[in-house]
Every structure is written in structure tokens, then in C-alpha cells.
Design a protein around this motif. Structure first.
Motif, mmCIF file in Angstrom:
data_model
loop_
_atom_site.group_PDB
_atom_site.id
_atom_site.type_symbol
_atom_site.label_atom_id
_atom_site.label_comp_id
_atom_site.label_asym_id
_atom_site.label_seq_id
_atom_site.Cartn_x
_atom_site.Cartn_y
_atom_site.Cartn_z
ATOM 1 N N ILE A 158 0.865 -1.174 0.000
ATOM 2 C CA ILE A 158 0.000 0.000 0.000
ATOM 3 C C ILE A 158 0.907 1.231 0.000
ATOM 4 O O ILE A 158 1.703 1.426 0.926
ATOM 5 C CB ILE A 158 -0.923 0.011 1.235
ATOM 6 C CG1 ILE A 158 -1.807 -1.238 1.234
ATOM 7 C CG2 ILE A 158 -1.784 1.269 1.249
ATOM 8 C CD1 ILE A 158 -2.707 -1.352 2.452
ATOM 9 N N ILE A 159 0.813 2.031 -1.053
ATOM 10 C CA ILE A 159 1.723 3.168 -1.192
ATOM 11 C C ILE A 159 1.309 4.298 -0.241
ATOM 12 O O ILE A 159 0.225 4.290 0.339
ATOM 13 C CB ILE A 159 1.768 3.671 -2.649
ATOM 14 C CG1 ILE A 159 0.387 4.147 -3.113
ATOM 15 C CG2 ILE A 159 2.283 2.568 -3.566
ATOM 16 C CD1 ILE A 159 0.390 4.709 -4.515
ATOM 17 N N LYS A 160 2.190 5.291 -0.084
ATOM 18 C CA LYS A 160 1.996 6.331 0.926
ATOM 19 C C LYS A 160 0.688 7.093 0.760
ATOM 20 O O LYS A 160 -0.024 7.348 1.731
ATOM 21 C CB LYS A 160 3.181 7.302 0.894
ATOM 22 C CG LYS A 160 4.484 6.697 1.412
ATOM 23 C CD LYS A 160 5.609 7.718 1.380
ATOM 24 C CE LYS A 160 6.906 7.098 1.913
ATOM 25 N NZ LYS A 160 8.035 8.083 1.868
ATOM 26 N N VAL A 161 0.375 7.475 -0.474
ATOM 27 C CA VAL A 161 -0.845 8.258 -0.676
ATOM 28 C C VAL A 161 -2.084 7.442 -0.338
ATOM 29 O O VAL A 161 -3.067 7.966 0.201
ATOM 30 C CB VAL A 161 -0.901 8.802 -2.126
ATOM 31 C CG1 VAL A 161 -1.064 7.666 -3.137
ATOM 32 C CG2 VAL A 161 -2.040 9.809 -2.274
ATOM 33 N N GLU A 162 -2.043 6.145 -0.616
ATOM 34 C CA GLU A 162 -3.168 5.274 -0.265
ATOM 35 C C GLU A 162 -3.293 5.137 1.243
ATOM 36 O O GLU A 162 -4.411 5.116 1.782
ATOM 37 C CB GLU A 162 -2.988 3.899 -0.919
ATOM 38 C CG GLU A 162 -3.093 3.934 -2.437
ATOM 39 C CD GLU A 162 -2.634 2.636 -3.091
ATOM 40 O OE1 GLU A 162 -2.984 2.424 -4.271
ATOM 41 O OE2 GLU A 162 -1.917 1.847 -2.444
ATOM 42 N N LYS A 163 -2.164 5.049 1.931
ATOM 43 C CA LYS A 163 -2.200 4.982 3.394
ATOM 44 C C LYS A 163 -2.823 6.241 3.983
ATOM 45 O O LYS A 163 -3.585 6.181 4.956
ATOM 46 C CB LYS A 163 -0.789 4.777 3.939
ATOM 47 C CG LYS A 163 -0.204 3.394 3.661
ATOM 48 C CD LYS A 163 1.209 3.279 4.210
ATOM 49 C CE LYS A 163 1.786 1.887 3.932
ATOM 50 N NZ LYS A 163 3.185 1.764 4.433
ATOM 51 N N LEU A 164 -2.501 7.391 3.401
ATOM 52 C CA LEU A 164 -3.091 8.649 3.873
ATOM 53 C C LEU A 164 -4.600 8.671 3.654
ATOM 54 O O LEU A 164 -5.365 9.076 4.542
ATOM 55 C CB LEU A 164 -2.446 9.830 3.145
ATOM 56 C CG LEU A 164 -1.066 10.281 3.628
ATOM 57 C CD1 LEU A 164 -0.521 11.369 2.709
ATOM 58 C CD2 LEU A 164 -1.143 10.790 5.061
ATOM 59 N N LEU A 165 -5.027 8.232 2.476
ATOM 60 C CA LEU A 165 -6.458 8.230 2.172
ATOM 61 C C LEU A 165 -7.234 7.290 3.086
ATOM 62 O O LEU A 165 -8.412 7.538 3.373
ATOM 63 C CB LEU A 165 -6.684 7.833 0.707
ATOM 64 C CG LEU A 165 -6.249 8.840 -0.344
ATOM 65 C CD1 LEU A 165 -6.477 8.277 -1.740
ATOM 66 C CD2 LEU A 165 -6.997 10.157 -0.185
ATOM 67 N N LEU A 166 -6.584 6.236 3.540
ATOM 68 C CA LEU A 166 -7.257 5.242 4.367
ATOM 69 C C LEU A 166 -7.309 5.633 5.843
ATOM 70 O O LEU A 166 -8.021 4.993 6.628
ATOM 71 C CB LEU A 166 -6.560 3.884 4.230
ATOM 72 C CG LEU A 166 -6.717 3.196 2.871
ATOM 73 C CD1 LEU A 166 -5.755 2.025 2.752
ATOM 74 C CD2 LEU A 166 -8.155 2.715 2.668
ATOM 75 N N LEU A 167 -6.592 6.686 6.234
ATOM 76 C CA LEU A 167 -6.620 7.134 7.627
ATOM 77 C C LEU A 167 -7.975 7.755 7.960
ATOM 78 O O LEU A 167 -8.494 8.568 7.183
ATOM 79 C CB LEU A 167 -5.516 8.154 7.874
ATOM 80 C CG LEU A 167 -4.085 7.631 7.945
ATOM 81 C CD1 LEU A 167 -3.105 8.801 8.050
ATOM 82 C CD2 LEU A 167 -3.906 6.694 9.129
#
Length: 341
Positions: free
Chosen positions: A182-191
């Protein structure tokens, strides 16, 4: 002091929202024409947009499955080519995408999307399909293959749908997800809360256009292409759901064994067309395909990025036609006319 900071924060957030999202962009004449040529059906009390067109070919129904933040309109450049060589071509906007309704579900998972495609094919009287998918749509297609394999193995199908998959061709993307990250931008969106804030207030047209442009290869999108894609993404406040829709990256990891096993073991003919300038198609994806499927079912398109069907449409049609011709001796399918609209 706290009240001043709070007031400033609310004002800044409101200004960001107005700057990023209003006024809502309108559709071009080409997009309006595309939408007018489609129809709607109801799925779980939500409107689903689709296009279903009779082709000039003698056999074969192609089911097109789009990717993350994409729509049926993304197939426009290869639509006529598919119509020329197939009996029927169908494209469906998933819930949360394109011209379909965009409910505020807690998450959008692969099972929901697969349920939708099975339902739509049942409603349209379609039992046999050749799937052509891209991006996240490849993971949805993998779930449909897994369900098909369950039925072949005699496992119960509680929904009663019997969708037969005659072939699977994927564009870009990943179907063997066991080693996916899971790339960084996806991790941010999932927060929690953070992802919603980014989607609603920070992710405007400029960021969208920059993200999309970087995914292209040597053929870059025009300003009209970018504005059109943004307008469809924004339609019905779809941009505000991107963090919910992004859950598929978690879901495909949770289902990695099931999806990988299905694609590896199925006897359904498989083909992988990818652009060699696609930043998302890493060497591990190519090697996994060679390991679990075969090397001769890989087709590289020189200079294409993440959207080969938009960047090199004539080449995609040529490669896809070659694949379909190569499997004719082993695929038997009915010649069924489109269902009444």
C-alpha cells in the motif's frame, strides 16, 4: 487565542473547498453524448449507468471493467474497434464511479463490485463474457474468475448467477496481490478523518491533473482529456468518496490467496497487455505473471503508460484482436443479441 485559531482554521478549510471544488465542472458535448447513449438500471436501490451496444462481429460479448476513479467513458477510444469485432459490447459504471450513484458507504470492497457486475449481466440476459479490465478493475475481474471457478468446482452460489467467463484480458494493474504494498498516498487516504479531509478539501483539479499526467507514457493527455476526467470524477461528489473507494487496496491483500489461486489455476484463457512506461507495472508484476500464467500471454506496448487504451488505442485493439483470434478454437459461445433497452 484558541477561538481565533479555530476561526482561521474553519475559514481556511472553507476557502480551500471553494477553491478546489466550486463551481462544479460541466460536461463536454462528447461526454454528454456518451451519457445520452447509455441507460440505467437499479441495483440495491441505486442507479447504475451502463452502455450496451450490438456489434458487427458474429460472436462474443465483451464486458469492460474500469479502474479506480475511472468510468465507462475511458473506453471511448477503443469502443468502435470492439464493436467492429464483437457481437456485443457492455460497459458498466461501478457504484461510486462515472454516472452511477455514489452512495456514502463506509467502504467499497471487491465483493460489492463483483455483485454488481453479476447482477447487471443477469439483468441484461448475458451468460457468457470476455472480460477486458484495467487498473482496479483487474482485481474485480479476479473476484469474478474466483466465483466462476467456485461454480466449476461445484461450490454453492447463493445468488444464483451463472456468469461464464470465456476469456480474461487485463490492461496494466496487478492481479497477483500477495506481495503488493500500500503506497503512501493510499495509506493517507485510508486514515480515518484524514483521508476524508484530503478528498473533500485538498484534492483539487491541479493535483488530479498532475497525478493523471504522470501516469501517462509518451502520449500525454490533452487539457480537454483532463478536464473531462475531472468532471466525471466530481459528478455526484465522487471526489469525496475516493478514500472509501480506495479500500480495495486493503481488500485485495486480504483476499490475495483466493484471487491469486483463481488466476493461476483457471483454464480461462488469460492475456496481459501493459505499457512499458507504466510506473505502476513493476518487474515483480511481470515476473508474477510469467510464473503463474505464462510468458507468451504477455504483450508489451512500447511508449504506453498506465492507460494504454487511451494512449495507444489502435495498438490495444490490434493486440486484443490477436488474443481473441488465438483462442477461438478453444472457446465455444452462444450468439446472443442485446437485450431490449
Amino acid at each position: 487565542m484558541n477561538s481565533i485559531l479555530s476561526t482561521f482554521g474553519y475559514t481556511a478549510a472553507g476557502a480551500a473547498a471553494i477553491y478546489a471544488f466550486y463551481p462544479a465542472p460541466g460536461f463536454s458535448l462528447a461526454i454528454e453524448k456518451w451519457r445520452a447513449s447509455g441507460s440505467y438500471k437499479m441495483f440495491r436501490n441505486y442507479k447504475i449507468f451502463y452502455r450496451d451496444e450490438e456489434g458487427q462481429g458474429e460472436t462474443g460479448t465483451v464486458l469492460l471493467i474500469s479502474g479506480f476513479a475511472q468510468s465507462t467513458y475511458d473506453w471511448r477510444k477503443i469502443w468502435d474497434g470492439l464493436i467492429k469485432n464483437n457481437r456485443r459490447v457492455v460497459a458498466v459504471d461501478m457504484l461510486g464511479c462515472g454516472f452511477s450513484d455514489k452512495p456514502r458507504f463506509p467502504t467499497y470492497d471487491l465483493a460489492l463490485h463483483a455483485d454488481l457486475y453479476e447482477f447487471m449481466m443477469h439483468e441484461l440476459g448475458i451468460q457468457d463474457v470476455h472480460i477486458l479490465s484495467c487498473d482496479m478493475g483487474n482485481n474485480v475481474a479476479s473476484e469474478l474468475v474466483a466465483r466462476y471457478e467456485d461454480r466449476v468446482a461445484g461450490k454453492a452460489n447463493s445468488k444464483g448467477f451463472t456468469l461464464n467467463i470465456n476469456s480474461l484480458c487485463i490492461l496494466n494493474g496487478r492481479v497477483f496481490t500477495g506481495n503488493a504494498e500500500i503506497i503512501k498516498v493510499e495509506k493517507l487516504l485510508l486514515l480515518p478523518y484524514v483521508g476524508a479531509f484530503i478528498c473533500r478539501y485538498l484534492y483539487g483539479f491541479s493535483m488530479f491533473a498532475d497525478t493523471m499526467t504522470k501516469l501517462y507514457g509518451s502520449t500525454k493527455p490533452t487539457p480537454g482529456d483532463l478536464h473531462g476526467a475531472w468532471a466525471i470524477f466530481r459528478f455526484n461528489h465522487g471526489n469525496a468518496l475516493a478514500n472509501k473507494f480506495c479500500y480495495y487496496v486493503v481488500d485485495r491483500l486480504n483476499k490475495a490467496n483466493r484471487l491469486t489461486t483463481a488466476i493461476h489455476r483457471t483454464k480461462v484463457p488469460r492475456y496481459f497487455i501493459y505499457g512499458n512506461k507504466d510506473p505502476h507495472v513493476a518487474e515483480d508484476i511481470i515476473n508474477a505473471w510469467k510464473q503463474y500464467v505464462s510468458e507468451d500471454s504477455l504483450m508489451e506496448i512500447d511508449g504506453a503508460g498506465h492507460f494504454p487504451h487511451l494512449e495507444k488505442p489502435s495498438v490495444v485493439i490490434q493486440k486484443y484482436y490477436y488474443f481473441r483470434e488465438s483462442i477461438k478454437p478453444i472457446v465455444a459461445e452462444p450468439n446472443v443479441a442485446p437485450a431490449p433497452q
